[in-house]
Design an enzyme around this catalytic site. Sequence first.
Site, PDB file in Angstrom:
ATOM      1  N   ASP A  19       0.838  -0.546   0.178  1.00 37.54           N
ATOM      2  CA  ASP A  19       0.450   0.263  -0.235  1.00 37.54           C
ATOM      3  C   ASP A  19       0.888   1.177   0.054  1.00 37.54           C
ATOM      4  OD1 ASP A  19      -3.117   0.744   0.846  1.00 37.54           O
ATOM      5  OD2 ASP A  19      -1.931   2.589   1.442  1.00 37.54           O
ATOM      6  N   GLU A  21       2.204   4.921   0.074  1.00 38.27           N
ATOM      7  CA  GLU A  21       1.850   6.463  -0.029  1.00 38.27           C
ATOM      8  C   GLU A  21       2.674   7.207  -1.234  1.00 38.27           C
ATOM      9  OE1 GLU A  21      -0.692   6.933   1.697  1.00 38.27           O
ATOM     10  OE2 GLU A  21      -0.297   4.701   2.420  1.00 38.27           O
ATOM     11  N   HIS A 178      -3.231   5.861   7.159  1.00 38.45           N
ATOM     12  CA  HIS A 178      -2.401   7.004   5.863  1.00 38.45           C
ATOM     13  C   HIS A 178      -1.422   5.768   5.953  1.00 38.45           C
ATOM     14  CE1 HIS A 178      -6.348   7.634   3.616  1.00 38.45           C
ATOM     15  NE2 HIS A 178      -6.689   8.714   5.321  1.00 38.45           N
ATOM     16  N   ASP A 183      -1.432   0.997   6.785  1.00 31.55           N
ATOM     17  CA  ASP A 183      -2.724   0.505   6.109  1.00 31.55           C
ATOM     18  C   ASP A 183      -2.109  -0.869   5.403  1.00 31.55           C
ATOM     19  OD1 ASP A 183      -4.071   2.791   6.471  1.00 31.55           O
ATOM     20  OD2 ASP A 183      -3.094   3.268   4.420  1.00 31.55           O
TER      21      ASP A 183
END
Length: 234
Positions: A19, A21, A178, A183
Amino acid sequence: MQKEAINGDSCYDYICVVDFEATCEEGNPPEFVHEIIEFPIVLLNTRTLEIEDTFQQYVKPEINPKLSNFCISLTGITQDIVDKADTFPQVLQNVIEWMRQRELGTKYSYSMLTDGSWDMSKFLNIQCRISRIKYPSFAKKWINIRKSYGNFYKVPRNQTKLTIMLEKLGMNYDGRPHSGLDDSKNIARIAIRMLQDGCELRVNERMHAGQLMTVSSAAPLEGAPAPQMPRYRN
C-alpha cells in the site's frame, strides 16, 4: 507448491501486501504528479495465516521534493524523512533484494495484493515513468482485495473501503491511517480473515501495455515471477 493451508488450498504460498503512500496536495489538482514516498510490504504466509515479515522504506520524491502540509498531516511522513531517503530506483532495488532473500518466485509461489487498483495501475506506473525504468514484471498482476471482498461477501463496491471492510468483519483499524505499513498490515488482516472464511484469493487484475485489465477467475493460476530489477527506459 505447499498445499497444507489451514482452510482448504491457498493459491499461493505467500501474499505480498503493498500500500504505497504518495505525494499529494489538498483537492489533488488534476495536473499534480503523484510520486511514491513510502514503499511497504507485508509478507503473509497463507499456510500459517500469519504475517511473517515486513519491509518499509521511504522514498525521496524528485519532481516535487517539498511535501505539502496536507501530505505531511495525512501520511505522517515528514520532510526530513524523505530528504534522507533514497530515490525510487534504489528503493526498488532494495525491495527486490528483500523479496529474493525470502525466495519468492523461486522456492515459494506468491502474488502481490493491493487495496484497489491504483497502487499498481496509477502510482507504480507513474513512478516508473518518472524514474525512467520499465514497469517491474513481478507487479504486473495482483489481487485487488476490494474486488475479492465484494465478490466473496456479496457487498457493493461502495462498501469495500478499508475501514468499512474491517468494520464489517468486526475489526478496528490498528495503527495510524495512511501510514503505508499500517494500512498494509490492516489489509493483511482482512486477507487472513477471507482465507479463514474459505475465500480463494487469486489474481484478478493486471497491467498490459500500460493499461489496467481484469483477469478472469477462469484464467490459469500462476504466481508472480522471481523479482528482477527492470531495465532503464531509453
